[in-house]
Design a protein around this motif. Structure first.
Motif, PDB file in Angstrom:
ATOM      1  N   ARG A 184      44.056  80.213 -25.344  1.00  0.00           N
ATOM      2  CA  ARG A 184      43.173  79.335 -24.588  1.00  0.00           C
ATOM      3  C   ARG A 184      42.714  78.103 -25.366  1.00  0.00           C
ATOM      4  N   GLY A 185      42.415  78.254 -26.643  1.00  0.00           N
ATOM      5  CA  GLY A 185      41.956  77.122 -27.441  1.00  0.00           C
ATOM      6  C   GLY A 185      43.008  76.027 -27.513  1.00  0.00           C
ATOM      7  N   GLN A 186      44.227  76.410 -27.831  1.00  0.00           N
ATOM      8  CA  GLN A 186      45.304  75.428 -27.910  1.00  0.00           C
ATOM      9  C   GLN A 186      45.606  74.828 -26.547  1.00  0.00           C
ATOM     10  N   ALA A 187      45.543  75.631 -25.498  1.00  0.00           N
ATOM     11  CA  ALA A 187      45.817  75.118 -24.150  1.00  0.00           C
ATOM     12  C   ALA A 187      44.798  74.055 -23.754  1.00  0.00           C
ATOM     13  N   LEU A 188      43.542  74.275 -24.110  1.00  0.00           N
ATOM     14  CA  LEU A 188      42.495  73.314 -23.778  1.00  0.00           C
ATOM     15  C   LEU A 188      42.696  72.002 -24.532  1.00  0.00           C
ATOM     16  N   VAL A 189      42.989  72.089 -25.815  1.00  0.00           N
ATOM     17  CA  VAL A 189      43.221  70.879 -26.615  1.00  0.00           C
ATOM     18  C   VAL A 189      44.470  70.153 -26.119  1.00  0.00           C
ATOM     19  N   ARG A 190      45.530  70.883 -25.833  1.00  0.00           N
ATOM     20  CA  ARG A 190      46.766  70.279 -25.319  1.00  0.00           C
ATOM     21  C   ARG A 190      46.496  69.528 -24.010  1.00  0.00           C
ATOM     22  N   GLU A 225      25.379  84.482 -21.651  1.00  0.00           N
ATOM     23  CA  GLU A 225      24.483  84.165 -22.768  1.00  0.00           C
ATOM     24  C   GLU A 225      25.145  83.209 -23.768  1.00  0.00           C
ATOM     25  N   ARG A 226      26.454  83.307 -23.908  1.00  0.00           N
ATOM     26  CA  ARG A 226      27.174  82.485 -24.878  1.00  0.00           C
ATOM     27  C   ARG A 226      27.771  81.211 -24.281  1.00  0.00           C
ATOM     28  N   ALA A 227      27.811  81.100 -22.958  1.00  0.00           N
ATOM     29  CA  ALA A 227      28.571  80.030 -22.302  1.00  0.00           C
ATOM     30  C   ALA A 227      28.112  78.630 -22.702  1.00  0.00           C
ATOM     31  N   LEU A 228      26.813  78.374 -22.654  1.00  0.00           N
ATOM     32  CA  LEU A 228      26.310  77.026 -22.939  1.00  0.00           C
ATOM     33  C   LEU A 228      26.580  76.631 -24.381  1.00  0.00           C
ATOM     34  N   GLU A 229      26.300  77.533 -25.311  1.00  0.00           N
ATOM     35  CA  GLU A 229      26.546  77.230 -26.722  1.00  0.00           C
ATOM     36  C   GLU A 229      28.037  77.028 -26.984  1.00  0.00           C
ATOM     37  N   THR A 230      28.866  77.890 -26.412  1.00  0.00           N
ATOM     38  CA  THR A 230      30.308  77.789 -26.613  1.00  0.00           C
ATOM     39  C   THR A 230      30.839  76.474 -26.046  1.00  0.00           C
ATOM     40  N   ALA A 231      30.426  76.123 -24.836  1.00  0.00           N
ATOM     41  CA  ALA A 231      30.871  74.867 -24.214  1.00  0.00           C
ATOM     42  C   ALA A 231      30.411  73.661 -25.027  1.00  0.00           C
ATOM     43  N   ALA A 232      29.180  73.722 -25.543  1.00  0.00           N
ATOM     44  CA  ALA A 232      28.663  72.608 -26.343  1.00  0.00           C
ATOM     45  C   ALA A 232      29.463  72.447 -27.633  1.00  0.00           C
ATOM     46  N   LEU A 233      29.775  73.553 -28.307  1.00  0.00           N
ATOM     47  CA  LEU A 233      30.556  73.482 -29.537  1.00  0.00           C
ATOM     48  C   LEU A 233      31.969  72.974 -29.260  1.00  0.00           C
ATOM     49  N   ILE A 234      32.572  73.416 -28.171  1.00  0.00           N
ATOM     50  CA  ILE A 234      33.895  72.907 -27.794  1.00  0.00           C
ATOM     51  C   ILE A 234      33.815  71.407 -27.516  1.00  0.00           C
ATOM     52  N   GLY A 235      32.711  71.000 -26.873  1.00  0.00           N
ATOM     53  CA  GLY A 235      32.513  69.575 -26.602  1.00  0.00           C
ATOM     54  C   GLY A 235      32.495  68.734 -27.864  1.00  0.00           C
ATOM     55  N   ARG A 273      45.584  72.801 -35.055  1.00  0.00           N
ATOM     56  CA  ARG A 273      44.393  72.864 -35.907  1.00  0.00           C
ATOM     57  C   ARG A 273      43.094  72.787 -35.121  1.00  0.00           C
ATOM     58  N   VAL A 274      42.987  71.815 -34.230  1.00  0.00           N
ATOM     59  CA  VAL A 274      41.763  71.723 -33.425  1.00  0.00           C
ATOM     60  C   VAL A 274      41.712  72.887 -32.441  1.00  0.00           C
ATOM     61  N   GLY A 275      42.879  73.270 -31.932  1.00  0.00           N
ATOM     62  CA  GLY A 275      42.937  74.427 -31.035  1.00  0.00           C
ATOM     63  C   GLY A 275      42.432  75.697 -31.691  1.00  0.00           C
ATOM     64  N   ALA A 276      42.716  75.861 -32.998  1.00  0.00           N
ATOM     65  CA  ALA A 276      42.235  77.047 -33.722  1.00  0.00           C
ATOM     66  C   ALA A 276      40.710  77.062 -33.804  1.00  0.00           C
ATOM     67  N   VAL A 277      40.105  75.883 -33.995  1.00  0.00           N
ATOM     68  CA  VAL A 277      38.644  75.801 -34.051  1.00  0.00           C
ATOM     69  C   VAL A 277      38.052  76.104 -32.675  1.00  0.00           C
ATOM     70  N   VAL A 278      38.641  75.511 -31.634  1.00  0.00           N
ATOM     71  CA  VAL A 278      38.175  75.784 -30.269  1.00  0.00           C
ATOM     72  C   VAL A 278      38.332  77.271 -29.954  1.00  0.00           C
ATOM     73  N   GLN A 279      39.433  77.855 -30.381  1.00  0.00           N
ATOM     74  CA  GLN A 279      39.659  79.281 -30.153  1.00  0.00           C
ATOM     75  C   GLN A 279      38.582  80.122 -30.833  1.00  0.00           C
ATOM     76  N   SER A 280      38.179  79.701 -32.035  1.00  0.00           N
ATOM     77  CA  SER A 280      37.139  80.463 -32.743  1.00  0.00           C
ATOM     78  C   SER A 280      35.816  80.417 -31.991  1.00  0.00           C
ATOM     79  N   TYR A 281      35.523  79.290 -31.323  1.00  0.00           N
ATOM     80  CA  TYR A 281      34.301  79.213 -30.509  1.00  0.00           C
ATOM     81  C   TYR A 281      34.408  80.149 -29.313  1.00  0.00           C
ATOM     82  N   LEU A 282      35.583  80.168 -28.682  1.00  0.00           N
ATOM     83  CA  LEU A 282      35.777  81.048 -27.524  1.00  0.00           C
ATOM     84  C   LEU A 282      35.683  82.521 -27.934  1.00  0.00           C
ATOM     85  N   ASP A 283      36.192  82.830 -29.139  1.00  0.00           N
ATOM     86  CA  ASP A 283      36.155  84.219 -29.617  1.00  0.00           C
ATOM     87  C   ASP A 283      34.795  84.624 -30.158  1.00  0.00           C
TER      88      ASP A 283
END
Length: 196
Positions: A87-93, A143-153, A182-192
């Motif tokens: 999912r992280g890589q798909a979002l960045v792509r 509970e995690r959605a807002l923080e996760t979305a903000a970090l992905i942002g 690389r950015v996808g891996a960071v986004v993935q870590s937020y999702l996880d």
């Protein structure tokens, strides 16, 4: 006398539609490259190959023209349908390809203008609330959605700013697959929910 039944008649497009579309495309490009404050009706008209009075006839003043360029659908992929680890890589792509398509210069224009213009900032925040946040909410706990979305942002907007607006050379030099990995891996870590 009743209304005639039969196949529905399609409404022909306005004769002015190609001109309107050309003006909007020129406005998006101009707002994206120079920002709201430096953009003029005359410059948009010149870019579109029309007289400034035509721009004003169809779109009114600069504020109204700007507002007309701000209707943005991110067309986010259905991330929930993908394997969780992709999912992280798909979002960045998705974002990377959308920014770099020549007919989608609306996001850089919005980002550039949002820094100095309240209306653009409001539109950007609204896109976050109505498109990004719901997509992320479907992938994590409420509970995690807002923080996760903000970090992905922070990752997505930072990438957009450095690559599509500031055109920072080291970022431009990175191949898309490197950015996606690389950015996808960071986004993935937020999702996880992992700590970085």
């Amino acid at each position: 006398m009743g209304v005639k039944s039969g196949p529905e008649m399609s409404v022909p497009p306005l004769r002015s539609q190609p001109t309107r579309d050309r003006i909007l495309a020129a406005a998006r490009e101009r707002f994206g490259s120079t920002g709201y404050d430096a953009t003029t009706i005359r410059a948009v008209a010149d870019d579109a190959g029309v007289h400034a009075s035509i721009v004003m006839r169809y779109y009114g003043n600069k504020e109204d023209l700007f507002a007309a360029t701000l209707s943005i659908d991110l067309a986010l992929p259905n991330l929930a349908a993908l394997p969780a680890e992709e999912r992280g890589q798909a979002l960045v792509r998705h974002f990377l390809s959308r920014w770099e398509e020549s007919d989608h210069n609306d996001l850089p224009a919005l980002l550039r203008s949002a820094v100095t213009h309240d209306k653009a900032r409001g539109v950007l925040l609204d896109i976050f609330r109505t498109q990004v946040l719901p997509a992320i909410t479907s992938l994590t706990t409420p509970e995690r959605a807002l923080e996760t979305a903000a970090l992905i942002g922070t990752q997505i907007l930072g990438l957009a700013l450095t690559r599509s607006v500031l055109k920072l050379e080291p970022v431009l030099a990175l191949p898309p697959e490197v950015i996606i990995a690389r950015v996808g891996a960071v986004v993935q870590s937020y999702l996880d929910g992992q700590e970085n």
